[in-house]
Design a protein around this motif. Structure first.
Motif, PDB file in Angstrom:
ATOM      1  N   ALA A  28      34.073  89.319  20.950  1.00  0.00           N
ATOM      2  CA  ALA A  28      32.879  90.175  20.870  1.00  0.00           C
ATOM      3  C   ALA A  28      31.839  89.761  21.910  1.00  0.00           C
ATOM      4  O   ALA A  28      31.702  88.581  22.243  1.00  0.00           O
ATOM      5  N   LEU A  29      31.084  90.760  22.382  1.00  0.00           N
ATOM      6  CA  LEU A  29      30.011  90.547  23.351  1.00  0.00           C
ATOM      7  C   LEU A  29      28.673  90.951  22.745  1.00  0.00           C
ATOM      8  O   LEU A  29      28.534  92.051  22.191  1.00  0.00           O
ATOM      9  N   PHE A  30      27.699  90.027  22.859  1.00  0.00           N
ATOM     10  CA  PHE A  30      26.323  90.303  22.465  1.00  0.00           C
ATOM     11  C   PHE A  30      25.431  90.131  23.690  1.00  0.00           C
ATOM     12  O   PHE A  30      25.584  89.166  24.445  1.00  0.00           O
ATOM     13  N   VAL A  31      24.508  91.078  23.883  1.00  0.00           N
ATOM     14  CA  VAL A  31      23.565  91.008  25.000  1.00  0.00           C
ATOM     15  C   VAL A  31      22.154  90.984  24.430  1.00  0.00           C
ATOM     16  O   VAL A  31      21.770  91.883  23.666  1.00  0.00           O
ATOM     17  N   ASN A  32      21.433  89.926  24.784  1.00  0.00           N
ATOM     18  CA  ASN A  32      20.073  89.740  24.277  1.00  0.00           C
ATOM     19  C   ASN A  32      20.020  89.854  22.748  1.00  0.00           C
ATOM     20  O   ASN A  32      19.119  90.456  22.172  1.00  0.00           O
ATOM     21  N   GLY A  33      21.036  89.284  22.101  1.00  0.00           N
ATOM     22  CA  GLY A  33      21.080  89.222  20.640  1.00  0.00           C
ATOM     23  C   GLY A  33      21.643  90.451  19.965  1.00  0.00           C
ATOM     24  O   GLY A  33      21.790  90.466  18.740  1.00  0.00           O
ATOM     25  N   LYS A  34      21.973  91.501  20.718  1.00  0.00           N
ATOM     26  CA  LYS A  34      22.482  92.737  20.125  1.00  0.00           C
ATOM     27  C   LYS A  34      23.968  92.923  20.430  1.00  0.00           C
ATOM     28  O   LYS A  34      24.417  92.682  21.547  1.00  0.00           O
ATOM     29  N   SER A  35      24.709  93.375  19.425  1.00  0.00           N
ATOM     30  CA  SER A  35      26.132  93.616  19.591  1.00  0.00           C
ATOM     31  C   SER A  35      26.359  94.774  20.554  1.00  0.00           C
ATOM     32  O   SER A  35      25.786  95.858  20.392  1.00  0.00           O
ATOM     33  N   VAL A  36      27.183  94.558  21.572  1.00  0.00           N
ATOM     34  CA  VAL A  36      27.449  95.575  22.589  1.00  0.00           C
ATOM     35  C   VAL A  36      28.889  96.083  22.508  1.00  0.00           C
ATOM     36  O   VAL A  36      29.144  97.281  22.611  1.00  0.00           O
ATOM     37  N   ASP A  37      29.848  95.169  22.314  1.00  0.00           N
ATOM     38  CA  ASP A  37      31.246  95.589  22.271  1.00  0.00           C
ATOM     39  C   ASP A  37      32.062  94.511  21.570  1.00  0.00           C
ATOM     40  O   ASP A  37      31.724  93.326  21.620  1.00  0.00           O
ATOM     41  N   SER A  38      33.131  94.940  20.909  1.00  0.00           N
ATOM     42  CA  SER A  38      34.031  94.003  20.255  1.00  0.00           C
ATOM     43  C   SER A  38      35.462  94.446  20.522  1.00  0.00           C
ATOM     44  O   SER A  38      35.854  95.562  20.161  1.00  0.00           O
ATOM     45  N   ARG A  61      44.106  86.698  30.663  1.00  0.00           N
ATOM     46  CA  ARG A  61      44.895  85.532  30.268  1.00  0.00           C
ATOM     47  C   ARG A  61      46.318  85.963  29.987  1.00  0.00           C
ATOM     48  O   ARG A  61      46.582  87.071  29.538  1.00  0.00           O
ATOM     49  N   ASP A  62      47.226  85.102  30.385  1.00  0.00           N
ATOM     50  CA  ASP A  62      48.633  85.291  30.041  1.00  0.00           C
ATOM     51  C   ASP A  62      49.199  86.620  30.544  1.00  0.00           C
ATOM     52  O   ASP A  62      50.031  87.240  29.896  1.00  0.00           O
ATOM     53  N   GLY A  63      48.705  87.076  31.716  1.00  0.00           N
ATOM     54  CA  GLY A  63      49.203  88.310  32.302  1.00  0.00           C
ATOM     55  C   GLY A  63      48.568  89.577  31.786  1.00  0.00           C
ATOM     56  O   GLY A  63      48.955  90.683  32.194  1.00  0.00           O
ATOM     57  N   TYR A  64      47.568  89.478  30.912  1.00  0.00           N
ATOM     58  CA  TYR A  64      46.875  90.639  30.361  1.00  0.00           C
ATOM     59  C   TYR A  64      45.424  90.663  30.843  1.00  0.00           C
ATOM     60  O   TYR A  64      44.787  89.618  30.987  1.00  0.00           O
ATOM     61  N   ASP A  65      44.909  91.876  31.069  1.00  0.00           N
ATOM     62  CA  ASP A  65      43.525  92.060  31.520  1.00  0.00           C
ATOM     63  C   ASP A  65      42.740  92.867  30.492  1.00  0.00           C
ATOM     64  O   ASP A  65      43.253  93.849  29.930  1.00  0.00           O
ATOM     65  N   TYR A  66      41.492  92.454  30.269  1.00  0.00           N
ATOM     66  CA  TYR A  66      40.625  93.110  29.295  1.00  0.00           C
ATOM     67  C   TYR A  66      39.229  93.240  29.891  1.00  0.00           C
ATOM     68  O   TYR A  66      38.816  92.430  30.724  1.00  0.00           O
ATOM     69  N   ARG A  67      38.497  94.244  29.418  1.00  0.00           N
ATOM     70  CA  ARG A  67      37.115  94.406  29.883  1.00  0.00           C
ATOM     71  C   ARG A  67      36.253  94.957  28.755  1.00  0.00           C
ATOM     72  O   ARG A  67      36.720  95.755  27.927  1.00  0.00           O
ATOM     73  N   PHE A  68      35.004  94.500  28.737  1.00  0.00           N
ATOM     74  CA  PHE A  68      34.033  95.034  27.793  1.00  0.00           C
ATOM     75  C   PHE A  68      33.421  96.305  28.356  1.00  0.00           C
ATOM     76  O   PHE A  68      33.422  96.534  29.575  1.00  0.00           O
ATOM     77  N   ASN A  69      32.867  97.087  27.473  1.00  0.00           N
ATOM     78  CA  ASN A  69      32.163  98.299  27.894  1.00  0.00           C
ATOM     79  C   ASN A  69      30.735  97.928  28.309  1.00  0.00           C
ATOM     80  O   ASN A  69      29.752  98.372  27.718  1.00  0.00           O
ATOM     81  N   TYR A  70      30.660  97.086  29.343  1.00  0.00           N
ATOM     82  CA  TYR A  70      29.347  96.614  29.781  1.00  0.00           C
ATOM     83  C   TYR A  70      29.438  96.082  31.214  1.00  0.00           C
ATOM     84  O   TYR A  70      30.336  95.304  31.544  1.00  0.00           O
TER      85      TYR A  70
END
Length: 649
Positions: free
Chosen positions: A595-605, A566-575
């Motif tokens: 933050a990203l949760f996979v199957n109810g577990k915190s993966v990356d923020s 967004r707004d010219g910036y790129d981001y990625r999760f460790n997943y």
């Protein structure tokens, strides 16, 4: 018998007292309200009637009403009629209160009157805010007018580019809250300490197309002259005057990048060399381009010429700075405009005279311009105290968000730093708050900036319109303000209707490749987005969701991971999504993290962290990794996406 009469009298008094409607809540607060009993309800049969002079305002009210409530109200020319909403411009109405005053009488019908189109337009903003909160208007009489004539906001577009659409949205937001002055800071530069102390590497931009100096306008974003002129004309129709600012002779690295000989070798390349004749040739040509002719690019009465934070190391340069300031005040005036300046004449105390009459001075820091001294010299001033009203997003100094409680309870434009003047001092024209983007490239998005602007805009709209005359305490104001929208058809915050918390919507069936909830194209802070996804083989750059503001990737373009831009910036999760395996994903977003949760577990923020480029530097910027989640369209990809649920927390 006396007891019976007393009882009846008390009953009558109690009934009469309770029958009077209380003052409606709107922003800014109404100056005067005289309540009566009962309500007036707008129905499908309600007709808007206007005299000829009020026709355009009445039509705009009907259009905005339809946008907000999806109901069409007929507009016709004529005289006041029972059960209708009547608009009229009468030069005698509240003439002593100025051209922004208006009156609304709510009874069996509604009569809206003002002595100017602008006052009448402000009345429509009041009515729309009332309609947002209830289908019925309380009967009574509104008499409304501002305490201060200038109520403003300044946006630093030099260090961060904001699209023309964003500027238009800002005008609409300001207009809805009767803020009437929008200053656009068109040039500036970052701090060279974040760029290896190398002026050539340091961010700098001038944001307006120039035919006089082709190539001067920033390549990462600028405004065409025609569209910038049209922005000003359209803003005037909404009660907002745009003040363009070309800041000089400091903050001018963009000019030195274009023509290196303009930069000062002694005071820094972000200072113009005031002893070089080419400086004046250049600045004359630049101002002339936007001020000359019958239809100049700069439309309105005032042009801001900058004049802040130049070096005062020796008396010779101080006198030259004062000469520069006086020269460009007069140069702007030679085109029929008036000049606004940043207060600097205490910092640059000297003998060279600087014009006073008709010059508007912004008092932002008392050490640079002592407001009492400036007023005694004859300047009209704008109250912009940096210690109260400066936002610098994610910088760690000034304010990230303004302290709206303190401002609401303690500040008015009569408070300039430590100096407190009489309310409605004739030389204090009003106030202004500012967003400065001192740290270019820090990941802040325009929606993040807007998130900071909105509560400040609502709060300061009150304080500049009513001054000390508030009757609602801060708690009541803060509880009620969030129920109001940004403006008709505007929702950059991505809030559900009425900012209602809980589940916004759910879609059980597969959603990929189609539009989603069209009434909400993005969900703003604080949110959770849940969905089940099973992905097969997909190329990098495959989208899961998108909107006009951002993209959320199943496989980001660079590394093939879950991510967003967004707004010219790129981001990625460790997943990275495994192929052929159903996953339940939750994305949680606030103004501080995504933050990203996979199957109810915190993966990356992805949080606000030290800027990756500054890890080894003594001076560090922050790196902002936020996301207003896109919900306009679900992307096409090989796989399935089910059970989409969106929550507003």
């Amino acid at each position: 018998m006396k007891r019976i009469h007393s009882f009846i009298a008390l009953l009558f008094i109690s009934f009469f007292t309770h029958a009077q409607n209380t003052k409606p809540f709107v922003i800014p607060e109404l100056r005067e309200w005289k309540g009566s009993a009962g309500n007036f309800t707008i129905s499908p049969k309600t007709i808007i009637v206007a005299d000829a002079s009020a026709k355009k305002v009445a039509q705009q009210f009907a259009a905005d009403y339809k946008t907000m409530f999806r109901k069409t109200l007929q507009v016709k020319l004529g005289k006041e009629m029972k059960g209708g909403i009547y608009f009229t411009i009468d030069p005698a109405v509240l003439k002593e209160k100025g051209g922004e005053a208006y009156q609304v009488e709510i009874g069996e019908g509604v009569k809206v009157s003002a002595n100017s189109a602008k006052g009448l337009y402000w009345a429509t903003r009041t009515l729309l805010q009332m309609a947002e909160q209830s289908a019925s208007f309380p009967k009574g009489k509104i008499t409304d007018y501002p305490e201060y004539p200038l109520r403003g906001f300044m946006l630093d577009a030099g260090r961060k580019y904001f699209s023309m659409d964003f500027l238009k949205a800002t005008v609409r937001l300001m207009s809805y809250y009767k803020m009437n002055t929008f200053q656009v800071h068109l040039n500036d530069n970052g701090f060279h300490k974040y760029h290896d102390f190398d002026w050539n590497k340091t961010q700098a931009a001038f944001r307006l197309e120039s035919a006089t100096y082709p190539g001067l306008a920033a390549k990462d974003g600028h405004y065409k002259k025609a569209e910038f002129r049209q922005l000003q004309l359209d803003a005037l129709k909404q009660g907002v005057a745009i003040v363009p600012e070309i800041d000089a002779p400091a903050h001018t690295l963009a000019f030195a990048h274009y023509m290196p000989e303009l930069g000062s070798g002694k005071y820094g390349m972000d200072h113009l060399d005031l002893f070089n004749p080419q400086t004046y040739t250049f600045m004359d040509g630049l101002f002339k381009e936007y001020l000359q002719g019958p239809d100049p690019v700069f439309v309105n009465e005032y042009v801001h010429i900058g004049t802040d934070e130049y070096s005062n190391k020796d008396s010779v340069v101080v006198e030259k700075f004062r000469e520069f300031t006086d020269r460009y005040i007069r140069y702007v005036e030679s085109f029929g405009k008036k000049a606004a300046v940043w207060g600097a004449l205490t910092h640059a105390r000297g003998k060279t005279p600087v014009k006073v009459k008709d010059v508007l001075m912004y008092c932002w820091y008392n050490g640079y311009a002592e407001p009492r001294d400036m007023i005694s010299k004859g300047y009209d001033v704008v109250s912009v105290p940096d210690g109260f009203l400066y936002i610098v997003p994610a910088a760690g100094y000034y304010y990230d968000y303004l302290n709206i409680k303190s401002l609401y309870e303690n500040w008015t434009p009569a408070v300039i730093g430590k100096e407190v003047f009489d309310e409605k001092h004739p030389q204090i024209r009003g106030g202004m708050f500012a967003v400065w983007n001192d740290h270019p490239g820090n990941g802040i998005s325009y929606q993040d900036v807007y998130h900071r602007m909105f509560p400040a805009m609502q709060t300061l709209a009150v304080k500049m319109w009513v001054g000390k005359n508030t009757t609602v305490d801060f708690k009541g104001f803060n509880n009620q303000r969030t129920a109001l929208s940004e403006a008709p058809g505007l929702n950059l915050l991505g809030r559900p209707a009425k900012a209602a918390k809980g589940v916004v919507f759910e879609l059980k069936n597969p959603v990929q490749g189609r539009p989603l909830a069209q009434s909400l194209t993005d969900i703003g802070y604080n949110y959770r987005v849940h969905f089940d996804v099973m992905a097969n083989d997909n190329p990098k750059g495959t989208l899961l969701f998108s909107s006009d503001h951002s993209k959320f990737y199943l496989s980001d373009p660079r590394e093939g991971r879950l991510g967003f831009s967004r707004d010219g910036y790129d981001y990625r999760f460790n997943y990275t999504l495994p192929q052929g395996v159903k996953q339940h994903l939750t994305i949680e977003g606030t103004n501080e993290y995504t933050a990203l949760f996979v199957n109810g577990k915190s993966v990356d923020s992805l949080k606000i962290i030290t800027h990756p480029d500054d890890v080894k530097r003594k001076d560090k910027r922050q790196w902002v990794q936020t996301l207003v989640f896109p919900l306009k369209t679900a992307g096409k990809f090989t796989g399935t996406l089910h059970n989409l649920k969106v929550e507003f927390l």
